[in-house]
Design a protein around this motif. Structure first.
Motif, short mmCIF file in Angstrom:
data_model
loop_
_atom_site.label_atom_id
_atom_site.label_comp_id
_atom_site.label_asym_id
_atom_site.label_seq_id
_atom_site.Cartn_x
_atom_site.Cartn_y
_atom_site.Cartn_z
N LEU A 195 -2.56 14.42 -3.62
CA LEU A 195 -3.99 12.99 -3.28
C LEU A 195 -4.50 13.45 -2.94
CD1 LEU A 195 -1.84 10.09 -1.01
CD2 LEU A 195 -1.98 10.54 -3.66
N ARG A 244 1.05 4.52 -2.18
CA ARG A 244 1.24 5.54 -2.40
C ARG A 244 1.78 6.61 -3.05
NH1 ARG A 244 3.23 9.31 1.79
NH2 ARG A 244 2.02 10.82 1.87
N THR A 253 -4.95 5.30 2.28
CA THR A 253 -3.57 5.23 2.95
C THR A 253 -2.98 5.86 4.20
OG1 THR A 253 -2.70 7.73 1.78
CG2 THR A 253 -2.86 5.81 0.36
N GLU A 264 -7.65 9.70 -0.56
CA GLU A 264 -7.38 8.38 -0.81
C GLU A 264 -5.71 8.98 0.01
OE1 GLU A 264 -6.22 8.61 -5.72
OE2 GLU A 264 -5.73 10.38 -4.96
N ASN A 265 -6.67 9.78 0.68
CA ASN A 265 -5.29 10.36 1.87
C ASN A 265 -5.71 9.82 2.89
OD1 ASN A 265 -3.28 12.06 2.06
ND2 ASN A 265 -4.39 13.25 1.51
N SER A 271 0.77 -0.99 0.01
CA SER A 271 -0.28 -0.04 0.08
C SER A 271 1.09 1.33 0.05
CB SER A 271 -0.74 0.40 1.34
OG SER A 271 -0.21 0.12 2.22
N HIS A 272 1.80 0.86 0.90
CA HIS A 272 2.98 2.45 0.51
C HIS A 272 3.75 2.41 -0.92
CE1 HIS A 272 2.93 2.80 4.60
NE2 HIS A 272 3.18 3.79 4.52
N TRP A 312 3.29 13.68 7.03
CA TRP A 312 3.15 12.35 7.20
C TRP A 312 4.07 11.65 7.86
CZ3 TRP A 312 -0.33 9.07 5.29
CH2 TRP A 312 0.45 7.81 5.03
#
Lengths: 229, 210
Positions: free
Chosen positions: B89, A17, B97, B93-94, A13-14, A86
């Motif tokens: 994004l 992204r 993820t 989507e943010n 999944s990373h 993040w």
């Protein structure tokens, strides 16, 4: 409450992204390729119309162009996620930072290497590279590219939060890239003089494996320091 | 109960907390107040595990929380002004993820409901680069709804109400209400105490440090 997704799923999944972010705005990818074309063109124009000279140094030009083109984009790989928070979220999540960074460097490798492989015919024509070199060139940029992105993540983590990171980063990571350059060029050169390139290839793979093992741990350590400041 | 025992926290070379003890009650909302620069954010970041403690331990009942960081990571949500939203994004989507990073197997339906809980469903496919600050904050707060589904114990929120409008604050209060009913613990740094219509515990750092 245990994890519902396995580490492999989180890993994938990373990577997804990173692909979404980078291929949505193609600016970064296109800038790498066009920068490399510019460097190579400058070399060719600088050498002038001497085919013999070009033949001797075309492999070196290709590798130097590759390294110089990738470096400016390396800084952004972590800086963007540091600025928007993040990385804070990653550190307070159950996913180990090392895993996230490994997925980041693999994703970055794919993002850089795919357009580069597509544009390889252009460089072969520009640099008049012998056709028998092509498979070896392909292997060496695949392996060398992985090394560069693994080293790049370390450099990027090291310059997080630094004011002049874009100048500091090349100074810090180019020494680490030197072995990749030597063995990468070595592969092509040994093929050119009709000798076996296996030795150089193994050394290149060896260095890449070393970086693959140490890079996620070093950069995770550096990121923890950057976030705790 | 979250116990902080003899905690010393440094930020750079400055000592922010020195041999400090505190208790944070479970299933309650604790509001950390105090003037700017007194260490509200530092305290939250330290409890979240981002700033290592110079000294002392933090215990959740009898478990030292930093001994098993993976388990602690499954147990908390931390949201501050930098919310971890990627500009390239969309809001949806943010959120997706982010929930995958937390290791949650969220369905499309869960994510929709989460966005609905902060009234963001209309902005689902908007890129974060086009969102206003308030919308970004709401997109970040939609994670709180997801945490209700996955038995998270702690919310660490650093000034979550800053950019929110009246209606969003009501929605935010509702989320907290539901979380407290689920035996969740909220630790919240904020200046405006009148925004919350609950019985809250107050941790005033101005008083404690004198």
């Amino acid at each position: 409450m245990s994890l519902q997704l396995s580490f492999i799923q989180i890993f994938i999944s990373h990577i997804k992204r990173e692909f979404l972010i980078n291929f949505r705005s193609l600016v970064d990818v296109i800038s790498i390729i066009s920068f490399m074309i510019l460097i190579v063109t400058l070399f060719i124009l600088g050498i002038g119309p001497f085919e013999e000279k070009l033949r001797l140094i075309s492999n070196a030009i290709f590798w130097i162009g590759l390294i110089l083109a990738i470096i400016p984009s390396l800084e952004k790989t972590l800086q963007r996620d540091y600025d928007n928070g993040w990385l804070d979220q990653s550190i307070t999540s159950p996913t180990p930072m090392e895993l996230i960074l490994l997925s980041k460097s693999l994703a970055y490798w794919l993002i850089v290497i795919i357009p580069l492989v597509i544009s390889l015919p252009l460089f072969i024509v520009l640099l008049n590279i012998n056709l028998k070199l092509i498979p070896w060139l392909l292997i060496s940029i695949l392996v060398g590219g992985l090394s560069i992105s693994l080293i790049g993540i370390i450099g990027s983590a090291l310059t997080l939060g630094a004011k002049r990171g874009n100048i500091l980063l090349p100074i810090l990571i180019i020494p680490l890239i030197i072995p990749i350059l030597i063995f990468g060029v070595g592969i092509s050169e040994t093929v050119r003089i009709n000798e076996s390139p296996i030795g150089n290839l193994f050394l290149l793979i060896g260095f890449t494996l070393i970086y693959l093992v140490i890079s996620p741990f070093i950069s995770a350590f550096l990121i923890r320091i950057a976030i705790s400041r | 109960m979250l116990y902080l025992q003899d905690v010393t926290i440094k930020r750079g070379s400055k000592i922010v907390f020195y041999n400090w003890n505190a208790r944070i009650k479970n299933s309650k909302i604790t509001i950390i107040s105090g003037k700017n620069g007194v260490g509200k954010s530092t305290l939250l970041r330290a409890i979240a595990g981002m700033i290592p403690l110079e000294q002392g331990i933090v215990k959740n009942y009898n478990n030292e929380i930093f001994k098993d960081k993976i388990k602690w990571g499954q147990n908390l949500i931390y949201i501050d002004s930098k919310s971890g939203l990627s500009r390239d994004l969309t809001v949806y989507e943010n959120l997706k993820t982010w929930s995958q990073m937390k290791g949650w197997n969220t369905s499309d339906n869960d994510l929709q409901k989460a966005l609905e809980s902060v009234d963001m469903l209309n902005y689902k496919n908007l890129y974060v680069s086009q969102c206003s600050e308030g919308l970004k904050k709401r997109a970040a707060l939609s994670r709180l709804y997801l945490s209700l589904l996955f038995n998270i114990e702690f919310w660490l929120l650093d000034e979550p109400t800053n950019e929110l409008d009246q209606k969003s604050i009501i929605l935010f209060n509702k989320l907290i209400q539901r979380f407290l009913e689920n035996k969740g613990t909220v630790l919240l740094a904020c200046h405006e105490l009148k925004l919350f219509d609950f019985n809250y515990e107050l941790l005033n750092l101005d008083l404690l440090k004198k």
